[in-house]
Design an enzyme around this catalytic site. Sequence first.
Site, PDB file in Angstrom:
ATOM      1  N   GLU A 270       0.832  -1.212   0.000  1.00 14.93           N
ATOM      2  CA  GLU A 270       0.000   0.000   0.000  1.00 14.93           C
ATOM      3  C   GLU A 270       0.868   1.265   0.000  1.00 14.93           C
ATOM      4  O   GLU A 270       0.808   2.068   0.939  1.00 14.93           O
ATOM      5  CB  GLU A 270      -0.899   0.017   1.241  1.00 14.93           C
ATOM      6  CG  GLU A 270      -1.867  -1.140   1.342  1.00 14.93           C
ATOM      7  CD  GLU A 270      -2.668  -1.110   2.648  1.00 14.93           C
ATOM      8  OE1 GLU A 270      -2.409  -0.251   3.517  1.00 14.93           O
ATOM      9  OE2 GLU A 270      -3.560  -1.966   2.791  1.00 14.93           O
ATOM     10  N   CYS A 339      -0.826  33.921  11.621  1.00 14.81           N
ATOM     11  CA  CYS A 339      -0.605  34.627  12.878  1.00 14.81           C
ATOM     12  C   CYS A 339       0.136  33.787  13.920  1.00 14.81           C
ATOM     13  O   CYS A 339      -0.109  33.937  15.100  1.00 14.81           O
ATOM     14  CB  CYS A 339      -1.959  35.051  13.424  1.00 14.81           C
ATOM     15  SG  CYS A 339      -3.031  33.630  13.667  1.00 14.81           S
ATOM     16  N   TYR A 368       1.009  13.958   1.011  1.00 15.74           N
ATOM     17  CA  TYR A 368       0.736  14.603   2.288  1.00 15.74           C
ATOM     18  C   TYR A 368       0.989  16.111   2.233  1.00 15.74           C
ATOM     19  O   TYR A 368       1.492  16.711   3.178  1.00 15.74           O
ATOM     20  CB  TYR A 368       1.541  13.933   3.421  1.00 15.74           C
ATOM     21  CG  TYR A 368       1.331  12.431   3.430  1.00 15.74           C
ATOM     22  CD1 TYR A 368       0.080  11.894   3.702  1.00 15.74           C
ATOM     23  CD2 TYR A 368       2.367  11.551   3.100  1.00 15.74           C
ATOM     24  CE1 TYR A 368      -0.134  10.514   3.665  1.00 15.74           C
ATOM     25  CE2 TYR A 368       2.162  10.169   3.065  1.00 15.74           C
ATOM     26  CZ  TYR A 368       0.907   9.661   3.350  1.00 15.74           C
ATOM     27  OH  TYR A 368       0.698   8.302   3.305  1.00 15.74           O
TER      28      TYR A 368
HETATM   29  N1  LLP Z   1      -1.460   1.958   4.535  1.00 15.64           N
HETATM   30  C1  LLP Z   1      -1.945   2.432   5.707  1.00 15.64           C
HETATM   31  C2  LLP Z   1      -2.862   1.579   6.498  1.00 15.64           C
HETATM   32  C3  LLP Z   1      -1.570   3.707   6.159  1.00 15.64           C
HETATM   33  O1  LLP Z   1      -2.055   4.161   7.306  1.00 15.64           O
HETATM   34  C4  LLP Z   1      -0.688   4.492   5.368  1.00 15.64           C
HETATM   35  C5  LLP Z   1      -0.282   5.820   5.822  1.00 15.64           C
HETATM   36  C6  LLP Z   1      -0.218   3.959   4.151  1.00 15.64           C
HETATM   37  C7  LLP Z   1      -0.622   2.691   3.770  1.00 15.64           C
HETATM   38  C8  LLP Z   1       0.697   4.719   3.233  1.00 15.64           C
HETATM   39  O2  LLP Z   1       1.959   4.934   3.791  1.00 15.64           O
HETATM   40  P1  LLP Z   1       3.151   5.621   2.957  1.00 15.64           P
HETATM   41  O3  LLP Z   1       3.603   4.637   1.888  1.00 15.64           O
HETATM   42  O4  LLP Z   1       2.636   6.886   2.360  1.00 15.64           O
HETATM   43  O5  LLP Z   1       4.213   5.852   3.964  1.00 15.64           O
HETATM   44  N2  LLP Z   1       0.911  12.747   7.153  1.00 15.64           N
HETATM   45  C9  LLP Z   1       2.119  11.979   7.297  1.00 15.64           C
HETATM   46  C10 LLP Z   1       1.961  10.583   6.755  1.00 15.64           C
HETATM   47  C11 LLP Z   1       0.877   9.752   7.451  1.00 15.64           C
HETATM   48  C12 LLP Z   1       0.694   8.390   6.836  1.00 15.64           C
HETATM   49  C13 LLP Z   1      -0.396   7.634   7.493  1.00 15.64           C
HETATM   50  N3  LLP Z   1      -0.656   6.355   6.952  1.00 15.64           N
HETATM   51  C14 LLP Z   1       3.284  12.704   6.625  1.00 15.64           C
HETATM   52  O6  LLP Z   1       3.093  13.803   6.088  1.00 15.64           O
HETATM   53  O7  LLP Z   1       4.422  12.232   6.668  1.00 15.64           O
END
Ligand code: LLP
Length: 411
Positions: A270, A339, A368
């Site tokens: 994923e 602000c 993100y």
């Molecule tokens: N699968 C699940 C169940 C997840 O919760 C997430 C991300 C992914 C896949 C995808 O993960 P990735 O390959 O993108 O690392 N806002 C944060 C990132 C939060 C990700 C949450 N879950 C940031 O800006 O770094």
Amino acid sequence: MTVRPHTSLDTELLSEIIREQGTPTYVYDARILDAGVCRWIDAVGDPSRICYAVKANYNLGVLARLTTHGIGFEASTVGEMARALAAGIPAKRIVLGGVPKPPEAVEEGIRRGLDLVVLQAAHEVEAAVRAGASLEGPPARVGLRVRPGIRAGAHPSLETGRADAKFGFGPSEIQEAWIALDGAKGVEPTTLAFHLGSGLDSLEPYEGAIEVLLRLVRDLESSGHAVRELDLGGGLGVAYDEDGADLEPAELVRIVRERLDGTDLGVRYEPGRSIAARAGTLVTRVLYRRERDGHPALVCDGGFTDFGRFSLYGAQHRIEPLEGSLEGPDTVEVLGPTCESGDKLGTERPLHGVRPGDLLAVRDVGAYGFVMASNYNARPRPAEVMVDDDGWKVVRQRESLEDLWRGETVG
Ligand code: LLP
């Protein structure tokens, strides 16, 4: 949408987009998105085993582009699922992921005929059993998210597989939940899942987590329950401070194949960040320059409401001037206009020569970025633009002032 011609994706093109769309604006390069997906497809082989994490960037234009590669999609909420469907993605290619959800979300996922619904708490299992009972036709595939108790080495807010995390079942709780599903009408448990965290800079944590899952597979097997696949979540990090040196999907796939050798388990991935991050640039304009504690700072028209990753996680993205000089001895802070003194896009950036009015490109914000933007200070969220071989188009209009109070009433 009109597609306007361009010659190359460079300063000239970004300047042209900004002349028409203003700042701050997100610009995505569809060809880099393609490259991000192809890296995964080359590594995994079967595109349907790759379920792009929609939360990373769910602009409909982005989703529509990604779906041309035949991949699947992981949605963590009904809203993300609805966006994927609105982008033209068939329900059979969508996974409802193992993130905390209300019972109605589980029921809707099952009713819609998604590819897989991953459950991660007892109330979700109960909702699945209820929804299955009234399902006509083939049973809905469901999975269980395991909390393997592994530290991923990511920013503490982004670690999700630790023993103290709020996500998933502890290994000792899996048998009972699986048995409840295996005995129920209309649902078929197929999958054990984990997601260790996001922004990992090593693949080692996957090895330990796969071992935990394999033990559970064996335990279930010995009590007569067959697990068909493992869902390994996302997590591969991006080296934001440089151009390259990201973790390689092929290396992860190699490790996974080695560990699963001799089993007939299918595997699902994923990825979110590792597909979308490098495709995005946020362009913002410098409003003025100021000395702070003797150090120069640039105050821009884009800030943490538009791109929150520095304020939230201290993430230092490359910030480059579109034109103009970098000359000068000092690094600068790059501040947003709201602000709050903590409103920053980055610190210690080598932008000494940048002047008021100059445009800055914040790099690798395709994941993100916009999805975490807010309307704080009643700031309309930025426009989103997609660049392709034959031109560029607006894939989301900048919000208008009226958009800010849509749905509100005065009396
Ligand atoms: N699968 C699940 C169940 C997840 O919760 C997430 C991300 C992914 C896949 C995808 O993960 P990735 O390959 O993108 O690392 N806002 C944060 C990132 C939060 C990700 C949450 N879950 C940031 O800006 O770094």
